[in-house]
Design an enzyme around this catalytic site. Structure first.
Site, PDB file in Angstrom:
ATOM      1  CG  ASP A 171      -2.103   0.964   1.035  1.00 25.45           C
ATOM      2  OD1 ASP A 171      -3.249   0.489   0.977  1.00 25.45           O
ATOM      3  OD2 ASP A 171      -1.864   2.194   0.934  1.00 25.45           O
ATOM      4  CD  GLU A 259     -17.623  -1.100 -15.437  1.00 24.85           C
ATOM      5  OE1 GLU A 259     -18.677  -0.733 -14.884  1.00 24.85           O
ATOM      6  OE2 GLU A 259     -16.639  -1.564 -14.825  1.00 24.85           O
ATOM      7  CG  HIS A 282     -18.684  -2.435 -11.660  1.00 20.09           C
ATOM      8  ND1 HIS A 282     -18.134  -1.285 -12.129  1.00 20.09           N
ATOM      9  CD2 HIS A 282     -18.492  -2.410 -10.311  1.00 20.09           C
ATOM     10  CE1 HIS A 282     -17.640  -0.577 -11.132  1.00 20.09           C
ATOM     11  NE2 HIS A 282     -17.849  -1.239 -10.011  1.00 20.09           N
TER      12      HIS A 282
HETATM   13  N1  LIG Z   1     -16.264  -4.088  -7.887  1.00 25.35           N
HETATM   14  C1  LIG Z   1     -17.113  -3.412  -7.180  1.00 25.35           C
HETATM   15  O1  LIG Z   1     -18.328  -3.555  -7.301  1.00 25.35           O
HETATM   16  C2  LIG Z   1     -16.598  -2.454  -6.151  1.00 25.35           C
HETATM   17  C3  LIG Z   1     -17.361  -2.170  -5.010  1.00 25.35           C
HETATM   18  C4  LIG Z   1     -16.819  -1.334  -4.038  1.00 25.35           C
HETATM   19  C5  LIG Z   1     -15.576  -0.752  -4.237  1.00 25.35           C
HETATM   20  N2  LIG Z   1     -14.880  -0.998  -5.381  1.00 25.35           N
HETATM   21  C6  LIG Z   1     -13.554  -0.405  -5.619  1.00 25.35           C
HETATM   22  O2  LIG Z   1     -12.596  -1.104  -4.839  1.00 25.35           O
HETATM   23  C7  LIG Z   1     -11.475  -0.253  -4.593  1.00 25.35           C
HETATM   24  C8  LIG Z   1     -11.058  -0.352  -3.135  1.00 25.35           C
HETATM   25  O3  LIG Z   1     -12.114   0.106  -2.299  1.00 25.35           O
HETATM   26  P1  LIG Z   1     -11.835   0.428  -0.760  1.00 25.35           P
HETATM   27  O4  LIG Z   1     -13.138   0.799  -0.147  1.00 25.35           O
HETATM   28  O5  LIG Z   1     -11.013  -0.654  -0.155  1.00 25.35           O
HETATM   29  O6  LIG Z   1     -10.921   1.725  -0.926  1.00 25.35           O
HETATM   30  P2  LIG Z   1      -9.987   2.388   0.175  1.00 25.35           P
HETATM   31  O7  LIG Z   1      -9.878   3.814  -0.214  1.00 25.35           O
HETATM   32  O8  LIG Z   1     -10.441   2.027   1.538  1.00 25.35           O
HETATM   33  O9  LIG Z   1      -8.571   1.667  -0.052  1.00 25.35           O
HETATM   34  C9  LIG Z   1      -7.750   1.900  -1.152  1.00 25.35           C
HETATM   35  C10 LIG Z   1      -6.327   1.643  -0.693  1.00 25.35           C
HETATM   36  O10 LIG Z   1      -5.456   1.652  -1.838  1.00 25.35           O
HETATM   37  C11 LIG Z   1      -4.269   2.341  -1.493  1.00 25.35           C
HETATM   38  N3  LIG Z   1      -3.659   2.791  -2.737  1.00 25.35           N
HETATM   39  C12 LIG Z   1      -4.127   3.735  -3.592  1.00 25.35           C
HETATM   40  N4  LIG Z   1      -3.314   3.818  -4.670  1.00 25.35           N
HETATM   41  C13 LIG Z   1      -2.334   2.903  -4.480  1.00 25.35           C
HETATM   42  C14 LIG Z   1      -1.211   2.506  -5.247  1.00 25.35           C
HETATM   43  N5  LIG Z   1      -0.961   3.052  -6.451  1.00 25.35           N
HETATM   44  N6  LIG Z   1      -0.394   1.558  -4.756  1.00 25.35           N
HETATM   45  C15 LIG Z   1      -0.653   0.990  -3.548  1.00 25.35           C
HETATM   46  N7  LIG Z   1      -1.698   1.318  -2.770  1.00 25.35           N
HETATM   47  C16 LIG Z   1      -2.537   2.256  -3.244  1.00 25.35           C
HETATM   48  C17 LIG Z   1      -4.726   3.442  -0.569  1.00 25.35           C
HETATM   49  O11 LIG Z   1      -3.679   3.940   0.223  1.00 25.35           O
HETATM   50  C18 LIG Z   1      -5.796   2.709   0.250  1.00 25.35           C
HETATM   51  O12 LIG Z   1      -5.252   2.095   1.396  1.00 25.35           O
HETATM   52  C19 LIG Z   1     -11.910   1.151  -5.022  1.00 25.35           C
HETATM   53  O13 LIG Z   1     -11.344   1.434  -6.269  1.00 25.35           O
HETATM   54  C20 LIG Z   1     -13.418   1.029  -5.149  1.00 25.35           C
HETATM   55  O14 LIG Z   1     -13.944   1.921  -6.090  1.00 25.35           O
HETATM   56  C21 LIG Z   1     -15.354  -1.855  -6.324  1.00 25.35           C
END
Ligand SMILES: NC(=O)c1ccc[n+]([C@@H]2O[C@H](COP(=O)([O-])OP(=O)(O)OC[C@H]3O[C@@H](n4cnc5c(N)ncnc54)[C@H](O)[C@@H]3O)[C@@H](O)[C@H]2O)c1
Length: 412
Positions: A171, A259, A282
Site C-alpha cells: 500500500d 462499461e 461490476h
Molecule cells: N467491484 C465493485 O463492485 C466495487 C465495489 C466497491 C468498491 N470498489 C472499488 O474497490 C477499490 C477499493 O475500495 P476500498 O473501499 O477498499 O478503498 P480504500 O480507499 O479504503 O482503499 C484503497 C487503498 O489503496 C491504497 N492505494 C491507492 N493507490 C495505491 C497505489 N498506487 N499503490 C498501492 N496502494 C494504493 C490506498 O492507500 C488505500 O489504502 C476502489 O477502487 C473502489 O472503487 C469496487
C-alpha cells in the site's frame, strides 16, 4: 414538516429510518430527468438517489429549498458536488457498505481460479467428463498478494488468512497489518512471492495504467490475477497476452475501462472467451445485503444531519460529528475566509448569548461552525448571522422538544 423524495428503488430500510425520525417520505421506482426533477423537488428538502439520477448545477440552482442529497451508492459522480456545497446542500454516500460483498466475491474467485473450476464446469456443460487434478491446487499455504490495503484489501486479508493463505500486501500509505499479514515495501517484492495478485486500490487519477504488461511478466508463472477495483487500473490487452501464453493460470475481472450503460447492453473485451478467466459485470458490491446496508448507512447520515446537524462523512461539506444536546443549536455554513468565527461570536456577544459549546470545521472554501446556546430564539441573533456576506446556509434548532432542524434559507 421535512419531506424526502427517494428515487430509484432505494431500499425500504431507508424509508423506515427517515419516517421514524418524523420525516415524510415519498418513493418512486425510477430515475427522473432534469426537468422532472426540478419540478418534483420543489416541495422536498431531502433527495435520495442511486446512480441514474443526475443532480446537476441547474437542478441545484433551481431548487433552493433542497438541503441534502443522499446517494445510495458508493460513487458520487452523478452529483455536482461543488455546486451543492456552494449552495449549502449536504451530500452523503455509502463509502464502505458493500465492501464485504466485494471481499466475498474475491474469495470465491481465488478458490475457483486456483481450482480451475471454470474449466471443469465449462467442459461438463459441453458434455465432457474432464476428471483430472491437473493445475488444481488448494489455496491453503499459497500466498495472496494484495495491492491496496484499504477497506476491502484489509478485510480480504483476514478472510484469506482464515483459509490458511499467507498474505503480503503493498500500500502506498502507512497501514496497520492485520493478523499475520506482512507488508512489503515494493510492488516487485509482492509480485515475486504471490500465487494470487489482487488489486484493491482507489480510483485516484494516478492509478490509471497502474498494472501493465511489465508487471504481469514479473508475476510468478502459474499465478492468478484479480481486479475488482477500477477498470482503468489494468491493461487488459497485456493481461490477455499473459493468459494466452500460459504465464498466468487465470484471472478474474469485475471492472472494465469502459462499461455498458445498462443491463442487457452488449459487452466486449479482449478477455472474452479465454480459459479460466472469470468476467463479472461490476457486481462485486452488488448483493441484497449490501443494498440494505447502504440503505441504513445513508438514511442515518441524512437523519443525523437533520436531528443534530452532524455532517460526519459528508462528501462535500466540512465534517463535524455532533451529539444530541438539550439546548438550542445554530449551524452556520459559511465561506471560509479569515475573521468569520470572530464576527459570529461578536453577534452572539452583542445579544448576551452564553455559548455552551462550539465546534468548527473547514473544508476548502467552506467553514461550518455549530454553536450550542440556550434560548436561542429569544436572542435575535439569527437575522444578523443571515445578513453576513459570508453566510451560505443557516439552520437553527430552538429547543430539545422540537428535535429536527427546520429548513433554513440559503443565502442569496
Ligand atoms: N467491484 C465493485 O463492485 C466495487 C465495489 C466497491 C468498491 N470498489 C472499488 O474497490 C477499490 C477499493 O475500495 P476500498 O473501499 O477498499 O478503498 P480504500 O480507499 O479504503 O482503499 C484503497 C487503498 O489503496 C491504497 N492505494 C491507492 N493507490 C495505491 C497505489 N498506487 N499503490 C498501492 N496502494 C494504493 C490506498 O492507500 C488505500 O489504502 C476502489 O477502487 C473502489 O472503487 C469496487
Amino acid at each position: 414538516m421535512l419531506r424526502a423524495l427517494l428515487l430509484e428503488n432505494v431500499h425500504p430500510a431507508a424509508v423506515e429510518i427517515l419516517r421514524d425520525a418524523g420525516i415524510e417520505v415519498e418513493t418512486r421506482s425510477g430515475a427522473l430527468d432534469e426537468a422532472e426533477l426540478i419540478e418534483t423537488l420543489a416541495d422536498f428538502q431531502i433527495l435520495g438517489i442511486r446512480s441514474k439520477t443526475q443532480v446537476t448545477r441547474h437542478v441545484l440552482e433551481s431548487v433552493p429549498g433542497l438541503l441534502a442529497v443522499g446517494t445510495f451508492s458508493i460513487g458520487t459522480n452523478q452529483i455536482d458536488l461543488d455546486a451543492a456545497a456552494s449552495r449549502g446542500v449536504a451530500v452523503f454516500n455509502a463509502p464502505f457498505s458493500n465492501t464485504r460483498s466485494v471481499v466475498e466475491l474475491a474469495v470465491a474467485e481465488i478458490i475457483s481460479l486456483t481450482r480451475r473450476l471454470t474449466v471443469r464446469d465449462k467442459a461438463l456443460h459441453d458434455g465432457v467428463w474432464d476428471k483430472t487434478a491437473d493445475g488444481s491446487h488448494e489455496v491453503r499455504g499459497r500466498t495472496l498478494g494484495i495491492i491496496g490495503y484499504g477497506n476491502i484489501g484489509s478485510q480480504l486479508s483476514v478472510l484469506a488468512e482464515n483459509l490458511g493463505m499467507k498474505v503480503v500486501f503493498y500500500d502506498s500509505a502507512e497501514k496497520l497489518a492485520l493478523g499475520n499479514a506482512r507488508r512489503v515495501e515494493t510492488l516487485d517484492e509482492l509480485l515475486q512471492v504471490a500465487d494470487a495478485v489482487t488489486i484493491h486500490v482507489d480510483g485516484r487519477a494516478g492509478n490509471a495504467g497502474l498494472f501493465t504488461g511489465d508487471m504481469f511478466a514479473r508475476m510468478k508463472p502459474g499465478s492468478i490475477f484479480l481486479n475488482l477495483s477500477r477498470g482503468f487500473v489494468v491493461d487488459l490487452a497485456s493481461l490477455r497476452e499473459h493468459i494466452l501464453s500460459g504465464h498466468l493460470a487465470g484471472a478474474a475481472v469485475d471492472v472494465f475501462p469502459t462499461e455498458p450503460k445498462k443491463r442487457g447492453d452488449h459487452f466486449d473485451s479482449p478477455l472474452r472467451g479465454l480459459d479460466n478467466v472469470i468476467l463479472t459485470p461490476h457486481v462485486g458490491g452488488s448483493t441484497l445485503e449490501a443494498q440494505e446496508s447502504i440503505g441504513h448507512f445513508v438514511a442515518k447520515k441524512l437523519r443525523d444531519y437533520f436531528l443534530t446537524a452532524s455532517t460526519t462523512l459528508s462528501v462535500n461539506l466540512p465534517n463535524l460529528q455532533l451529539e444530541h444536546t438539550g439546548v438550542g443549536r445554530i449551524a452556520l455554513l459559511h465561506r471560509n475566509v479569515p475573521g468569520v468565527l470572530a464576527a459570529v461570536n461578536q453577534v452572539f456577544a452583542d445579544h448576551g448569548a452564553n455559548i455552551e459549546a462550539q465546534m468548527l470545521a473547514t473544508r476548502g472554501e467552506l467553514g461550518y461552525v455549530v454553536t450550542d446556546i440556550s434560548d436561542v430564539t429569544q436572542r435575535g441573533a439569527s437575522a444578523k448571522l443571515m445578513a453576513m456576506d459570508t453566510t451560505v446556509r443557516l439552520r437553527i434548532r430552538d429547543a430539545f422538544d422540537r428535535p429536527e432542524f427546520p429548513p433554513g434559507p440559503a443565502a442569496a
